[in-house]
Design a protein around this motif. Structure first.
Motif, mmCIF file in Angstrom:
data_model
loop_
_atom_site.group_PDB
_atom_site.id
_atom_site.type_symbol
_atom_site.label_atom_id
_atom_site.label_comp_id
_atom_site.label_asym_id
_atom_site.label_seq_id
_atom_site.Cartn_x
_atom_site.Cartn_y
_atom_site.Cartn_z
ATOM 1 N N PRO A 228 0.851 -1.129 -0.046
ATOM 2 C CA PRO A 228 0.149 0.035 0.136
ATOM 3 C C PRO A 228 0.762 1.431 0.012
ATOM 4 O O PRO A 228 1.928 1.389 0.731
ATOM 5 N N SER A 229 0.494 2.366 -0.663
ATOM 6 C CA SER A 229 1.295 3.409 -0.688
ATOM 7 C C SER A 229 0.485 4.549 -1.448
ATOM 8 O O SER A 229 -0.448 4.396 -2.222
ATOM 9 N N LYS A 230 0.794 5.777 -0.990
ATOM 10 C CA LYS A 230 0.049 7.022 -1.728
ATOM 11 C C LYS A 230 0.253 7.160 -3.357
ATOM 12 O O LYS A 230 -0.598 7.810 -4.024
ATOM 13 N N ASN A 231 1.567 6.723 -3.702
ATOM 14 C CA ASN A 231 1.650 6.701 -5.131
ATOM 15 C C ASN A 231 1.550 5.242 -5.842
ATOM 16 O O ASN A 231 2.361 4.827 -6.293
ATOM 17 N N LYS A 232 0.583 4.521 -5.388
ATOM 18 C CA LYS A 232 0.374 3.411 -6.017
ATOM 19 C C LYS A 232 0.512 3.161 -7.457
ATOM 20 O O LYS A 232 1.106 2.303 -8.014
ATOM 21 N N SER A 233 -0.179 4.085 -8.129
ATOM 22 C CA SER A 233 -0.352 4.117 -9.402
ATOM 23 C C SER A 233 1.145 4.515 -10.111
ATOM 24 O O SER A 233 1.347 3.657 -11.198
ATOM 25 N N LEU A 234 1.954 5.308 -9.573
ATOM 26 C CA LEU A 234 3.247 5.525 -10.074
ATOM 27 C C LEU A 234 4.123 4.317 -9.804
ATOM 28 O O LEU A 234 4.730 4.000 -10.574
ATOM 29 N N ARG A 235 4.063 3.587 -8.794
ATOM 30 C CA ARG A 235 4.757 2.242 -8.577
ATOM 31 C C ARG A 235 4.212 1.336 -9.356
ATOM 32 O O ARG A 235 5.273 0.481 -9.931
ATOM 33 N N THR A 236 2.932 1.133 -9.609
ATOM 34 C CA THR A 236 2.648 0.130 -10.502
ATOM 35 C C THR A 236 3.087 0.479 -12.012
ATOM 36 O O THR A 236 3.711 -0.419 -12.664
ATOM 37 N N PHE A 237 3.221 1.701 -12.377
ATOM 38 C CA PHE A 237 3.580 2.191 -13.657
ATOM 39 C C PHE A 237 5.155 1.662 -13.813
ATOM 40 O O PHE A 237 5.614 1.125 -14.671
ATOM 41 N N ILE A 238 5.940 1.973 -12.819
ATOM 42 C CA ILE A 238 7.071 1.761 -12.976
ATOM 43 C C ILE A 238 7.504 0.255 -12.662
ATOM 44 O O ILE A 238 8.526 -0.065 -13.461
ATOM 45 N N ALA A 239 6.833 -0.416 -12.067
ATOM 46 C CA ALA A 239 7.012 -1.748 -12.048
ATOM 47 C C ALA A 239 6.699 -2.538 -13.284
ATOM 48 O O ALA A 239 7.564 -3.386 -13.658
ATOM 49 N N ALA A 240 5.772 -1.915 -14.103
ATOM 50 C CA ALA A 240 5.639 -2.538 -15.394
ATOM 51 C C ALA A 240 6.625 -2.124 -16.284
ATOM 52 O O ALA A 240 6.830 -2.967 -17.037
ATOM 53 N N LEU A 241 6.889 -0.789 -16.393
ATOM 54 C CA LEU A 241 8.221 -0.567 -17.197
ATOM 55 C C LEU A 241 9.326 -1.602 -17.059
ATOM 56 O O LEU A 241 10.075 -2.011 -17.995
ATOM 57 N N PHE A 242 9.696 -1.813 -15.597
ATOM 58 C CA PHE A 242 10.813 -2.640 -15.405
ATOM 59 C C PHE A 242 10.280 -4.068 -15.680
ATOM 60 O O PHE A 242 11.435 -4.760 -16.312
ATOM 61 N N VAL A 243 9.366 -4.515 -15.710
ATOM 62 C CA VAL A 243 9.037 -5.767 -16.247
ATOM 63 C C VAL A 243 9.270 -5.998 -17.909
ATOM 64 O O VAL A 243 10.117 -7.031 -18.291
ATOM 65 N N LEU A 244 8.930 -4.849 -18.641
ATOM 66 C CA LEU A 244 9.487 -4.724 -19.782
ATOM 67 C C LEU A 244 10.721 -4.631 -20.336
ATOM 68 O O LEU A 244 11.148 -5.397 -21.168
ATOM 69 N N LEU A 245 11.356 -3.883 -19.600
ATOM 70 C CA LEU A 245 12.643 -3.770 -19.811
ATOM 71 C C LEU A 245 13.571 -4.898 -19.296
ATOM 72 O O LEU A 245 14.425 -5.271 -20.262
ATOM 73 N N THR A 246 13.152 -5.679 -18.590
ATOM 74 C CA THR A 246 13.692 -6.882 -17.903
ATOM 75 C C THR A 246 13.711 -7.815 -19.032
ATOM 76 O O THR A 246 14.366 -8.837 -19.469
ATOM 77 N N ILE A 247 12.373 -8.125 -19.593
ATOM 78 C CA ILE A 247 12.206 -9.124 -20.704
ATOM 79 C C ILE A 247 12.967 -8.721 -21.990
ATOM 80 O O ILE A 247 13.462 -9.705 -22.578
#
Length: 465
Positions: A228-247
């Motif tokens: 849980p975080s106040k910046n949940k949407s931002l964290r989710t976007f950053i995580a999605a970007l990291f998954v994309l770049l990792t692949i």
């Protein structure tokens, strides 16, 4: 209760800073009388800065651990190799020293897990195998590596990661190291270009190690994004970007083991509710990638299709056959710690050409440890892994139905990471003592040392406020 010296440090305040500043200025001024040199102010300033850093680390010993982990996770070549090796050892010693200081003066209890006990006995036995090892220098080097891994990952991490805040700090360090890896790779591609079909290489790092490092960091990023975080949407976007770049990074590295590990980890995400959305997202990226940018996956696909010498495992079968022959010749005590790569050469030569090499990697941690330390050694070595896994499952069942909600995604992602990581580990060269393997063990052991009740009480207090 806080010790007196800690209370004093809190009272140091602005007047302490003023006194320190004046004292340093006077010391620099008077030094010119007794030792005239233009460099003396720099020496004194450096000593003061070092003392302040040492003081801060003594007050916060877990920070030394974070620094040691961050340096260990840097891809080889990010900084000069000799300097990185020196820093790895030096910071590990500092981290151990600050922790011992904390244990002694704050009377902390020391947690000694079953994995640490088995590893300690393994080290003792490995030390005995030095008596019949032909290459003493290689054995000593390997023992030093094992010892540092033991101290940092099996002693320091289980003893210093005791709260949610400290666990978040560890995950943040892993995430930061992952972004260093990703950003460095992007810069290298922009500066040097990339030819589809070739294996991307970052600095001096082995191409096969990039996928493992990215996978470890990706798990940390996803765990943090699930909290849980106040910046949940931002964290989710950053995580999605990291998954994309990792692949993408794993694809251009051409690592078959890394690709298998990522696919297995993404598939394992589907087993848990908290990680299932990321499993769906990861496979969606893979499918779209094959359709939209197939050239990114060309290197990996070519390496799977055009197998070396008709061998799916790249000729490892010959190495494993030779390793088994070596084991059968030295079943009890092995050939001595650190000596298998040298002792196996004659056996490999009978099966295939070694091109005059002095040493050959076995590309199998289990066979390597077995051939070096015999039946007792491999039993102890596998007991370290087994006990860590049992501890993880035990605490997963213990906390799974309780209020420790912040651990729910941790168990899901770490379990998935473990399944993916082991697919690469079992056929990797030098993985038996690699820091990523011992970090994997530490991640399995962390739940056993967490003070979940204290974290829950803190949550209740914050809720009441």
């Amino acid at each position: 209760m806080k010790p007196n010296f800690l209370i004093g440090s809190l009272a140091f305040g602005k007047w302490g800073i003023v006194v320190l500043t004046v004292g340093v200025a006077l010391l620099i001024a008077l030094s010119g009388i007794f030792y005239p040199s233009t460099l003396i102010p720099l020496y004194i300033l450096g000593a003061v800065i070092a003392a302040l850093i040492g003081y801060v680390l003594l007050m916060n010993p877990v920070w030394s651990l974070y620094i040691a982990l961050f340096i260990a996770l840097l891809p080889m070549g990010t900084i000069p190799e000799n300097l990185q090796s020196l820093l790895n050892r030096a910071i590990a010693v500092i981290a151990m020293g600050t922790w011992l200081f904390d244990v002694i003066f704050k009377r902390r209890k020391i947690s000694f897990t079953a994995s640490a006990l088995f590893m300690l006995i393994f080290l003792a036995w490995a030390n005995l195998t030095m008596f019949w090892a032909e290459n003493f220098s290689a054995g000593l080097t390997r023992l030093q590596v094992y010892l540092l891994r033991f101290l940092v990952f099996l002693i320091l991490i289980p003893n210093e990661i005791k709260s949610r805040k400290q666990l978040d700090g560890l995950l943040d360090v892993m995430s930061l190291s992952g972004w260093v890896l990703i950003v460095s790779s992007l810069i290298a591609m922009l500066n040097n270009g990339y030819m589809p079909g070739s294996r991307f290489k970052l600095f001096d790092a082995n191409e096969n190690s990039l996928g493992v490092l990215a996978l470890l960091a990706m798990s940390a990023v996803l765990i943090r994004s699930s909290h849980p975080s106040k910046n949940k949407s931002l964290r989710t976007f950053i995580a999605a970007l990291f998954v994309l770049l990792t692949i993408g990074l794993v694809a251009v590295s051409g690592s078959r083991g890394g690709s298998i590990s990522v696919i297995i980890a993404l598939a394992a995400f589907w087993l848990w509710k908290s990680s299932r959305p990321w499993g769906k997202f990861g496979f969606a990226i893979l499918i779209l990638g094959f359709i939209v940018t197939p050239f990114v996956f060309k290197t990996t696909i070519d390496r799977f299709v055009q197998v070396s010498g008709g061998s799916v495992l790249g000729g490892r079968e010959i190495l494993w056959q030779a390793a088994w022959q070596l084991i059968t010749q030295h079943p009890l005590g092995g050939v001595g710690i650190g000596n298998a790569p040298y002792s196996i050469v004659p056996y490999v030569t009978l099966l295939a050409s070694t091109s005059g090499k002095d040493s050959v990697s076995l590309h199998n941690p289990v066979l390597l440890v077995w051939s070096e330390t015999g039946f007792l050694g491999i039993g102890l070595y596998l007991a370290v892994l087994t006990s860590a896994l049992v501890s993880f499952i035990k605490h997963w069942l213990k906390y799974g139905k309780r209020v420790a909600q912040y651990l729910t995604p941790y168990f899901a992602f770490v379990a998935s990471l473990f399944l993916g990581y082991m697919a690469s580990w079992i056929k990797g060269g030098g993985m038996e003592a690699d820091f990523t393997y011992f970090l994997m063990l530490a991640l399995l052991l962390i739940p056993s040392g967490l003070n979940v009740e204290a974290d829950r009480d803190e949550d209740r207090a914050l809720t009441q406020k």
